[in-house]
Enzyme design. Structure first.
Site, mmCIF file in Angstrom:
data_model
loop_
_atom_site.group_PDB
_atom_site.id
_atom_site.type_symbol
_atom_site.label_atom_id
_atom_site.label_comp_id
_atom_site.label_asym_id
_atom_site.label_seq_id
_atom_site.Cartn_x
_atom_site.Cartn_y
_atom_site.Cartn_z
ATOM 1 N N GLU A 16 12.591 11.406 27.840
ATOM 2 C CA GLU A 16 12.635 12.686 28.579
ATOM 3 C C GLU A 16 14.191 13.272 28.764
ATOM 4 O O GLU A 16 14.536 14.381 29.078
ATOM 5 C CB GLU A 16 12.280 12.354 30.142
ATOM 6 C CG GLU A 16 10.601 11.971 30.359
ATOM 7 C CD GLU A 16 10.417 10.718 30.207
ATOM 8 O OE1 GLU A 16 9.615 10.144 30.756
ATOM 9 O OE2 GLU A 16 11.271 10.002 29.692
ATOM 10 N N CYS B 126 14.071 9.303 35.156
ATOM 11 C CA CYS B 126 13.882 10.508 34.514
ATOM 12 C C CYS B 126 13.152 11.388 35.464
ATOM 13 O O CYS B 126 13.034 12.573 35.171
ATOM 14 C CB CYS B 126 12.944 10.089 33.234
ATOM 15 S SG CYS B 126 13.736 9.226 31.993
ATOM 16 N N CYS C 118 9.997 7.373 34.525
ATOM 17 C CA CYS C 118 10.570 6.234 35.250
ATOM 18 C C CYS C 118 11.150 6.730 36.602
ATOM 19 O O CYS C 118 11.477 7.895 36.654
ATOM 20 C CB CYS C 118 11.603 5.534 34.727
ATOM 21 S SG CYS C 118 13.077 6.197 34.181
ATOM 22 N N LEU D 58 11.834 -12.587 6.444
ATOM 23 C CA LEU D 58 11.097 -12.027 7.491
ATOM 24 C C LEU D 58 11.589 -10.595 7.826
ATOM 25 O O LEU D 58 11.588 -10.066 8.995
ATOM 26 C CB LEU D 58 10.821 -12.722 8.754
ATOM 27 C CG LEU D 58 10.144 -14.250 8.398
ATOM 28 C CD1 LEU D 58 9.929 -15.073 9.753
ATOM 29 C CD2 LEU D 58 8.966 -13.953 7.879
ATOM 30 N N GLY E 103 1.420 -19.384 9.193
ATOM 31 C CA GLY E 103 0.425 -19.846 8.154
ATOM 32 C C GLY E 103 -0.988 -19.957 9.065
ATOM 33 O O GLY E 103 -1.211 -19.645 10.049
ATOM 34 N N ASP F 43 8.054 -21.262 2.227
ATOM 35 C CA ASP F 43 8.367 -19.943 1.600
ATOM 36 C C ASP F 43 9.697 -19.688 1.942
ATOM 37 O O ASP F 43 10.295 -18.787 1.027
ATOM 38 C CB ASP F 43 7.604 -18.625 2.246
ATOM 39 C CG ASP F 43 6.045 -18.852 1.772
ATOM 40 O OD1 ASP F 43 5.626 -19.783 1.253
ATOM 41 O OD2 ASP F 43 5.370 -18.328 2.624
ATOM 42 N N HIS G 181 16.067 7.513 27.327
ATOM 43 C CA HIS G 181 14.803 7.900 27.392
ATOM 44 C C HIS G 181 14.404 9.325 26.925
ATOM 45 O O HIS G 181 15.037 10.071 26.511
ATOM 46 C CB HIS G 181 14.281 7.737 28.898
ATOM 47 C CG HIS G 181 14.422 6.309 29.601
ATOM 48 N ND1 HIS G 181 13.965 6.058 30.788
ATOM 49 C CD2 HIS G 181 14.919 5.398 29.035
ATOM 50 C CE1 HIS G 181 14.299 4.643 30.997
ATOM 51 N NE2 HIS G 181 14.724 4.364 29.906
ATOM 52 N N ALA H 49 -2.899 -19.603 -0.477
ATOM 53 C CA ALA H 49 -2.253 -20.286 -1.516
ATOM 54 C C ALA H 49 -3.098 -21.347 -2.264
ATOM 55 O O ALA H 49 -4.152 -21.613 -2.006
ATOM 56 C CB ALA H 49 -1.274 -21.078 -0.929
ATOM 57 N N SER I 96 1.979 -19.507 -3.400
ATOM 58 C CA SER I 96 1.182 -18.222 -2.682
ATOM 59 C C SER I 96 2.114 -16.862 -3.366
ATOM 60 O O SER I 96 1.404 -15.916 -2.864
ATOM 61 C CB SER I 96 1.520 -18.302 -1.109
ATOM 62 O OG SER I 96 2.924 -18.192 -1.041
#
Length: 364
Positions: free
Chosen positions: A54, A86, A77, A206, A298, A202, A52, A164, A170
């Site tokens: 901290e 933390c 936390c 990604l 889409g 397509d 974390h 498209a 597209s």
């Protein structure tokens, strides 16, 4: 004790932004330790959510943390997980004051971190720069307060709102600089989501490319029947990074097993009639631990999210060309008869991105 300086909290919030897309399911927190007006330690939540912020700042400060003020974007936390709390670490280090922007809505914390600090005699100041911190931590807050990730919709449109041509062509409506900006958007989200139609048309990866970064977002496909080719790039790269397939509860078991065998995760979701209920999809993504999801289309998926009021922010890249009425719309039919039923968004900003224009809108 030295005066509270909001500039240090602003820096902590800025640091927290660097962790977006990398720290889920934990929040991307920033922490600055200040003693006698000098920064002695700084930290951000590390990839995967640990250590974390901290803990990072305390390790950097060492003995200089004693008598310091900790500026944090979120309440420290208070629960024992894979790392000690933390709040306890700040007490042990001898920090004398904690200035926090937000209280942590996680039920394992939710004020308990502040209570532990106060019980140890540490001054706690909370609620400073709340809006700025919430802008960065909106996904984490949404997961705990709304039961779903924060959803950003990205649209790359022609002047007449098309994604498209009628044939589905597209690539590319927008220019290279806009596409680079989209990769930066992907990098600060936990996952990128598309519908089955986009996945088929397509064959996208990604992934984030061309920015020189080491982490990749997860990938989500919403497909009622899992009708995506097993030879697709997503299928063939499923073991290289998480792929979640949100489908109907009655999907073909053999097809589900084939995807699982490739390394993907099949996530059954509820149906509304014959369509996947998008509320169920985003709730399932929250259960996985996702806090920020970028939807790249889409049109049918965008319309489904809009219809169920699940979009928090919209990034529209507009290109200087017209495709015509026969082209595919960026958002499919919503069935609206009156404008007062349309979802309204507020404009956050507009800027040129190469030869294109980016408009950023936020839900009210």
């Amino acid at each position: 004790m030295e005066a509270l300086d909001k500039r240090f909290l602003g820096l902590a919030i800025s640091l927290s932004r660097r962790g977006l897309g990398q720290s889920w399911p934990n929040p991307a927190v920033g922490c600055i330790l200040v003693r006698n007006g000098v920064i002695v330690g700084r930290g951000t939540t590390q990839p995967g959510g640990r250590p974390h912020a901290e803990q990072q700042a305390l390790a950097q400060a060492g003995a200089a943390a004693k008598g310091a003020t900790a500026y944090v974007s979120l309440e420290p936390c208070a629960h024992h997980g894979k790392t000690p709390p933390c709040a306890e670490a700040l007490v042990t280090a001898g920090v004398v004051r904690v200035v926090a922007a937000l209280q942590d809505p996680d039920p394992r914390v939710n004020g308990q971190g502040f209570a532990r600090l106060r019980a140890a005699g540490i001054e706690v100041v909370s609620g400073v720069m709340q809006e700025e911190a919430a802008d960065v931590l909106g996904g984490f807050l949404s997961r705990h307060q709304k039961g779903r990730p924060e959803i950003t919709l990205k649209l790359a449109l022609s002047l007449d709102g098309r994604i498209a041509t009628a044939s589905g062509h597209s690539q590319w409506i927008t220019g290279a600089q806009a596409r680079r900006a989209v990769h930066a958007l992907r990098a600060c989200h936990d996952a990128v989501m598309v519908g089955a139609g986009t996945a088929r048309a397509d064959d996208p990866m990604l992934t984030v490319r061309g920015l020189g970064i080491g982490h990749q977002p997860g990938r989500v496909v919403v497909s009622r029947r899992l009708d995506i080719p097993l030879t697709s790039k997503l299928a063939q790269s499923a073991q290289e990074g998480p792929v979640w397939l949100c489908c109907g509860p009655d999907v073909d078991p053999a097809l589900s097993a084939a995807w699982e065998g490739l390394g993907a995760h099949v996530v059954p979701c509820r149906l509304t009639g014959r369509q996947i209920e998008m509320r169920s999809v985003v709730e399932q993504l929250a259960n996985i631990g996702l806090t920020r999801v970028l939807c790249e289309g889409g049109g049918a998926l965008a319309a489904s999210l809009l219809a169920e009021d699940l979009i928090d922010e919209v990034h529209v890249f507009s290109a200087g060309l017209a495709i015509g009425a026969e082209g595919l719309p960026g958002i499919s039919a919503l069935g609206l008869d009156h404008l007062d039923a349309a979802r309204r968004f507020s404009l956050l900003g507009t800027r040129a991105v190469g030869d294109d224009v980016l408009h950023v809108w936020r839900a009210h």
